[in-house]
Design a protein around this motif. Sequence first.
Motif, PDB file in Angstrom:
ATOM      1  N   PHE A 304       0.829  -1.205   0.000  1.00 57.05           N
ATOM      2  CA  PHE A 304       0.000   0.000   0.000  1.00 57.05           C
ATOM      3  C   PHE A 304       0.866   1.259   0.000  1.00 57.05           C
ATOM      4  N   ASN A 305       1.905   1.273   0.830  1.00 52.84           N
ATOM      5  CA  ASN A 305       2.772   2.443   0.894  1.00 52.84           C
ATOM      6  C   ASN A 305       3.450   2.718  -0.443  1.00 52.84           C
ATOM      7  N   GLN A 306       3.820   1.656  -1.156  1.00 51.97           N
ATOM      8  CA  GLN A 306       4.463   1.833  -2.455  1.00 51.97           C
ATOM      9  C   GLN A 306       3.492   2.462  -3.454  1.00 51.97           C
ATOM     10  N   ILE A 307       2.266   1.930  -3.517  1.00 53.38           N
ATOM     11  CA  ILE A 307       1.269   2.494  -4.430  1.00 53.38           C
ATOM     12  C   ILE A 307       0.888   3.906  -4.003  1.00 53.38           C
ATOM     13  N   PHE A 308       0.779   4.107  -2.695  1.00 57.67           N
ATOM     14  CA  PHE A 308       0.411   5.413  -2.159  1.00 57.67           C
ATOM     15  C   PHE A 308       1.432   6.467  -2.588  1.00 57.67           C
ATOM     16  N   ALA A 309       2.715   6.139  -2.472  1.00 60.60           N
ATOM     17  CA  ALA A 309       3.760   7.087  -2.852  1.00 60.60           C
ATOM     18  C   ALA A 309       3.663   7.443  -4.335  1.00 60.60           C
ATOM     19  N   GLU A 310       3.401   6.433  -5.180  1.00 59.32           N
ATOM     20  CA  GLU A 310       3.260   6.693  -6.620  1.00 59.32           C
ATOM     21  C   GLU A 310       2.050   7.586  -6.902  1.00 59.32           C
ATOM     22  N   LYS A 311       0.930   7.323  -6.202  1.00 56.99           N
ATOM     23  CA  LYS A 311      -0.268   8.138  -6.399  1.00 56.99           C
ATOM     24  C   LYS A 311      -0.036   9.586  -5.957  1.00 56.99           C
ATOM     25  N   LEU A 312       0.693   9.756  -4.862  1.00 55.63           N
ATOM     26  CA  LEU A 312       0.966  11.107  -4.380  1.00 55.63           C
ATOM     27  C   LEU A 312       1.790  11.898  -5.398  1.00 55.63           C
ATOM     28  N   ILE A 313       2.791  11.242  -5.972  1.00 55.07           N
ATOM     29  CA  ILE A 313       3.609  11.916  -6.996  1.00 55.07           C
ATOM     30  C   ILE A 313       2.736  12.295  -8.191  1.00 55.07           C
ATOM     31  N   GLU A 314       1.872  11.368  -8.589  1.00 55.97           N
ATOM     32  CA  GLU A 314       0.992  11.627  -9.732  1.00 55.97           C
ATOM     33  C   GLU A 314       0.056  12.804  -9.449  1.00 55.97           C
ATOM     34  N   LYS A 315      -0.588  12.808  -8.282  1.00 52.99           N
ATOM     35  CA  LYS A 315      -1.532  13.878  -7.971  1.00 52.99           C
ATOM     36  C   LYS A 315      -0.813  15.206  -7.728  1.00 52.99           C
ATOM     37  N   THR A 316       0.406  15.155  -7.206  1.00 53.81           N
ATOM     38  CA  THR A 316       1.167  16.384  -6.997  1.00 53.81           C
ATOM     39  C   THR A 316       1.516  17.031  -8.328  1.00 53.81           C
ATOM     40  N   ILE A 378      -8.448   6.204  -2.428  1.00 56.77           N
ATOM     41  CA  ILE A 378      -9.332   6.491  -3.560  1.00 56.77           C
ATOM     42  C   ILE A 378      -8.971   7.841  -4.154  1.00 56.77           C
ATOM     43  N   SER A 379      -9.162   7.947  -5.468  1.00 61.69           N
ATOM     44  CA  SER A 379      -9.056   9.234  -6.162  1.00 61.69           C
ATOM     45  C   SER A 379     -10.451   9.834  -6.228  1.00 61.69           C
ATOM     46  N   LEU A 380     -10.559  11.145  -6.022  1.00 63.89           N
ATOM     47  CA  LEU A 380     -11.875  11.770  -5.967  1.00 63.89           C
ATOM     48  C   LEU A 380     -11.777  13.225  -6.391  1.00 63.89           C
TER      49      LEU A 380
END
Length: 760
Positions: A304-316, A378-380
């Motif tokens: 989860f932390n690995q995916i979370f970090a990737e999502k944060l970079i994407e949303k940033t 989740i993305s929202l």
Amino acid sequence: MEWLGLHFMTGLPEGGQVILDCTHNPFLVLLAYLVACATGFATLGMTERVAHVEKPASQRLWRWVGAGCLAGGIWAMHFISMLAFQAPIDIHYHLPTTLLSLLFALTASWLAMHTLSHPQLNFWQYLRAAVWIGLGIATMHYMGMAALRSNAMAYYQPVLFVLSIVIAIGASLAALLISSHLRDGAGVFHQLLKYTASLVLGAGIVSMHFTGMAAFSLVLPAGSLEPLPSDNNHLQLGLTVAVMTLLIIGSGISAAWADKKLQHKEHDLQRVNALLSQLDQARMSLQQVAHYDPLTNLINRRGFNQIFAEKLIEKTNEGGMLAVMFLDIDHFKRINDSLGHDAGDELLKVLASHIKAAVRSHEDVVARFGGDEFCILISLYDREEARQMAQRIMLKMKEPIELSGRRMVMTTSIGISLFPEDGKTCEELLKNADLALYQSKDCGRNALHFFSSNLKTRATLELQLEEELRHALRENTGLMLYYQPIYDLRTGQVTKLEALIRWQHPVHGLLTPDRFIAIAEANGLIAELDNWVLLKACEDLGELSRHDCEELKIAVNCSPLNLAREELADEIEHALHAFGVAPHRLELEVTENALMGNITNTLVLLRQIRALGVSLSIDDFGTGYSSLAYLRRLPLNTLKIDRSFIQDIPKATQDMEIVQAIIVMAHTLHLQVVTEGVETFEQYDFLARHGCDFVQGYLLSRPVPLAELRPVLAEINQRKHMHTVNPLSLARGITALTSTDPFPGTPAPHGGASVVRPIR
């Protein structure tokens, strides 16, 4: 018997002339033997290749190559041996017949290689094949002899003729058996065996040929001229044939060796590829283990932390919102405790599937962090979208579940944090979602809460208070005991004191237990804190004894968590002995729910405490879930009625009836009754009229420190007949003695036990 001009079973003619001075060239004989040995070695090598190649096409190829080497070698040995034959007559050979003999050799050799290509054959199958191969070789030999052209006639001795065929069959059988045993193996010893077998096979082949030559006789017809010495010299031709044959056989052996090396390299490459494949599978398995939960097949915290970090970079980089949801199954521990961990695991699988069914399958990430804790990413586009999903999850979780023959409904508490408003990093967002989850639990569970800055402020304050409380316990600074008198209605005297802990905080001032007891319980400090109160109360009892208060008792509150510790009885005994306090002067107050939590173990511990001589009191009675059957078994002395039943008397008729019933029940169980929170004369009068034993509350006194206690006790004890004197005048007098309010800003109606909460 005559075949192709050869006489096998007929005697020598009476009028003919037998040529006796026939010889063989030793060098060509040795050369023929060398060719035969090379042929045997090549045959064994080709047999090994046929046995080890895996593709059918390659087997067929090496079978024909082996047959060619064997046929060419046998035929060349025969031809060189014939060239070694020297007779005093002119001899030449018929080429078509010679080539036809080569065809017979090739047929016999192919039959030999075909037989050797079978992985398993019994002896009789080898023998049958050896007969056909031997007959083929013999046919080749005698066909080659038939190619001989001269003035003399060729005759054969029947015995040696048959013996040559037997030798051919025996040599063939030996070749088949040796090849079948030497096709597998490696190393120096294996090569030595192959060389030895080659020499034996070469000897067998040469023996067959020269046995046939021994049976051979040349007879000149009667009337022919005397044989003249022959000047035939076939040495050059024999050397040529031998060199060509050895080159061909050597090429076959080299090709077989190269193919063997190539196959070994292919096998090594296959093993490397297999190892790489196994490594890939192991890596995937390790990745599965490292990033996925084996029970629910959801990703774990690491994944989860690995995916979370990737999502944060994407949303940033691209913009957008993320929501982190922490889920905790309400009262899940009861499932494990009642139905067992296997049932709990099955329930977790079902609940995980419910969560997966409630989220968007491709966009949302569901993880299990451990135990009954889940996390969703989740993305929202807005805050309300997260609320709707959380509500959908809570509704899905309430679907009935069949487990271990029971139908049950589970609920969940959810905490939500949002990116970017609640944090910019994984750690910050997860921590804030966890704080929101605890807020949901504190509000009664089965609820959802979003993170707010107030939660973080409160968490920071609690962390700071925890650190400072540890320091206060370690350095014995800031903590103190306040005492509230407990008045005996029968004797008109204060006979008991309730010890209530306070914390003089250097920044926040005087703190009541409701500010720090929960922190102590949550962080493993409650046992140390309760023990401090116990030791301090015993020390103060010793101090009171030195000031003519030998009969006063002190009631000390005990946390439910501390009541589960087996060491509690030993700690109480140590405190009594350390300050020389009589056990009957100490009373331990425990809450109703703490007693009912684990009744079996609690009963054992309470009996140990009672055996010391310490009194036991049940606190806040009526607010928990007591069973009268268990209450009757407990070794109690006192029952304390909670102030919630007193505060509306005399206005609440129902509360008055409940209190009367509790007093009657307690006396039936031979328990004394203490009522806390008494603040008005009407409450006092009602309790006195209905047989209550003790009262405690702001009507008598606020909790005061030990230094201010004796004047308060003296004033109360001077009123020995309070039931005939208006207690309001007493209350005014006490208030004058304790005009300094230890709790600034606390209104008087919230006195008694509700304001000065006991340790629990």
